[in-house]
Write an enzyme that holds these catalytic residues in place. Structure first.
Site, short mmCIF file in Angstrom:
data_model
loop_
_atom_site.label_atom_id
_atom_site.label_comp_id
_atom_site.label_asym_id
_atom_site.label_seq_id
_atom_site.Cartn_x
_atom_site.Cartn_y
_atom_site.Cartn_z
N LYS A 206 4.01 -13.90 5.91
CA LYS A 206 4.21 -14.99 4.94
C LYS A 206 5.72 -15.09 4.71
CE LYS A 206 2.38 -18.01 2.07
NZ LYS A 206 1.70 -19.22 2.51
N ASP B 23 -5.41 -5.39 6.27
CA ASP B 23 -6.63 -4.92 5.61
C ASP B 23 -7.58 -6.09 5.37
OD1 ASP B 23 -8.39 -3.21 4.40
OD2 ASP B 23 -7.30 -3.07 2.51
N ASP C 11 -2.04 -17.45 5.63
CA ASP C 11 -3.07 -18.36 5.09
C ASP C 11 -3.59 -19.27 6.21
OD1 ASP C 11 -0.44 -19.26 5.08
OD2 ASP C 11 -0.62 -20.42 3.24
N TYR D 218 0.82 -1.22 0.00
CA TYR D 218 0.00 0.00 0.00
C TYR D 218 0.86 1.27 0.00
CZ TYR D 218 -4.24 -2.70 1.05
OH TYR D 218 -5.30 -3.56 1.00
#
Ligand code: NAD
Length: 377
Positions: free
Chosen positions: A191, A249, A225, A124
């Site tokens: 991740k 987000d 995940d 972002y």
């Protein structure tokens, strides 16, 4: 003395939910002087910019703002005003408490967790190169010559910067928030198995900061995940989550789904000097002006603002009033009733029901003006 607060009604359903929150905050008896300024579509028409300088000046001066959602047109090249505002004011921590109130239809019995999302970098950051531009061609060539990876020539590219300094301040914020709010555990979400440098750095900083809170707070980490699945299966296992911007987000909306939907999910964007309070939801343009949507998320954002200002007793009363209306389930909007139920009420009626409870509470506690008994110095 009244608190001076910048109020940004926003776009779409923004003015309706912002007015609801303003009315509830005034009804607590705490004095506010509202400086109402436009951002987004309304500001473009008046000032030629969706984020005019007088608005930023007002927030910098007052240090506290309450905001309705603002529309970002998709794929037009116009950057999000919300992201722009967080960058311009250095509001680096986005705090989204996700609490399931009794009476709200949901798949769970207990959810009470807090998302702390990094607000300033990651995908972002707004560093993007459009397909076919000389810049993206140069970048593709540079990548090829530095490590041999091939990016397709017709690609657009977004960069994902994650720095040690920005990670550290938001992670430290999450631990301090956890301590201050008597939470027990902080979970970092990442991740790092795939993005070894960017998410890897976030995780490395988390582990370093966590050591400084050993004995006071539990610390753990999860792959994003896997975290999605665990949140859906057993949200009661989590307490405070700290995440880079994009995962934060996405998981904010996932967690809003755990507690009854976007209509009840409040939020805050906090920096070292300034705090801006706003619902998690967007401007839902198709519901604009229909007196239909749920004002709770924005009213609870106002409740968070009261806590930030130190008006704890007024915040407790407002939260209690919201909680009673939700538990009774009589004066609630369409999103909190089964489809086809024609006993739903509109935004204004739900707001009035919350104000009634607030004033009832003040009468019962012998404080007929509803004014907070706390001194504000
Ligand atoms: P949205 O949150 O506006 O709406 C998605 C759906 O959620 C709505 O159709 C509605 O069904 C439900 N919903 C949202 N708010 C609700 C409420 N208060 N009560 C009941 N139901 C509610 O998301 P979107 O449609 O993806 O985005 C619309 C616009 O809002 C876009 O331009 C987007 O960029 C912007 N947006 C702004 C912010 C912000 O200002 N912070 C945040 C998210 C999205």
């Amino acid at each position: 003395m009244a608190y001076k607060v910048t109020l940004i009604p926003g776009d779409g359903i923004g003015p309706e939910v912002a007015a609801a929150a303003q009315a509830c905050l005034d009804a607590t008896g705490v004095s506010f002087e509202w400086e109402i300024l436009e951002a987004g579509e309304g500001a473009i028409a008046k000032h030629g910019s969706p984020l005019p300088e007088p608005l930023l000046e007002s927030i910098r001066r007052n240090k506290v703002a309450l905001k309705g959602p603002i529309t970002t047109p998709i794929g037009t090249g116009i950057r999000s005003v919300n992201v722009g505002m967080r960058h311009a004011l250095d509001l680096y921590a986005c705090v989204r408490p996700c609490r399931l109130y009794p009476g709200v239809p949901a798949h769970y019995r207990q959810v009470d967790l807090v998302i702390v999302r990094e607000n300033s970098e990651d995908l972002y950051a707004g560093i993007e190169y459009d397909d076919g531009t000389p810049e993206v061609k140069e970048l593709i060539a540079w990548v090829k010559s530095h490590g041999g990876k091939t990016i397709r020539p017709d690609a657009a590219v977004s960069l994902k910067p994650i720095s040690a300094s920005a990670s550290e301040r938001v992670i430290r914020f999450a631990f301090e928030y956890a301590l201050k709010n008597r939470r027990k555990k902080v979970t970092a979400v990442h991740k790092a198995n795939i993005m070894k440098f960017s998410d890897g750095l976030f995780l490395e900083v988390f582990r370093r900061v966590a050591q400084q809170y050993a004995g006071k707070l539990e610390a753990e980490d999860r792959l994003v995940d896997n975290m999605c699945m665990q949140l859906v299966q057993r949200p009661e296992s989590f307490d405070v989550l700290v995440l880079p911007n994009l995962y934060g987000d996405i998981l904010s909306d996932l967690c809003a789904g755990l507690i009854g939907g976007l209509g009840v999910a409040p939020g805050a964007n906090i920096g070292d000097q300034i705090a801006l309070f706003e619902p998690v939801h967007g401007s839902a343009p198709r519901y604009q002006g229909q007196n239909k949507v749920n004002p709770t998320a924005t009213i609870l954002s106002g409740m968070l603002m009261l806590r930030h200002l130190g008006e704890v007793e007024a915040a407790d009363r407002l939260e209690q009033a919201v909680s009673v209306v939700l538990r009774e389930g009589k004066s609630v909007t369409y999103d909190l009733k089964p489809r086809g139920d024609n006993s739903v009420v509109g935004t204004r009626q739900m707001t009035e029901a919350i104000i009634d409870k607030l004033q009832g509470h003040s009468r019962e506690s012998g404080n007929p003006s509803g004014r907070s008994s706390l001194s504000r110095g």
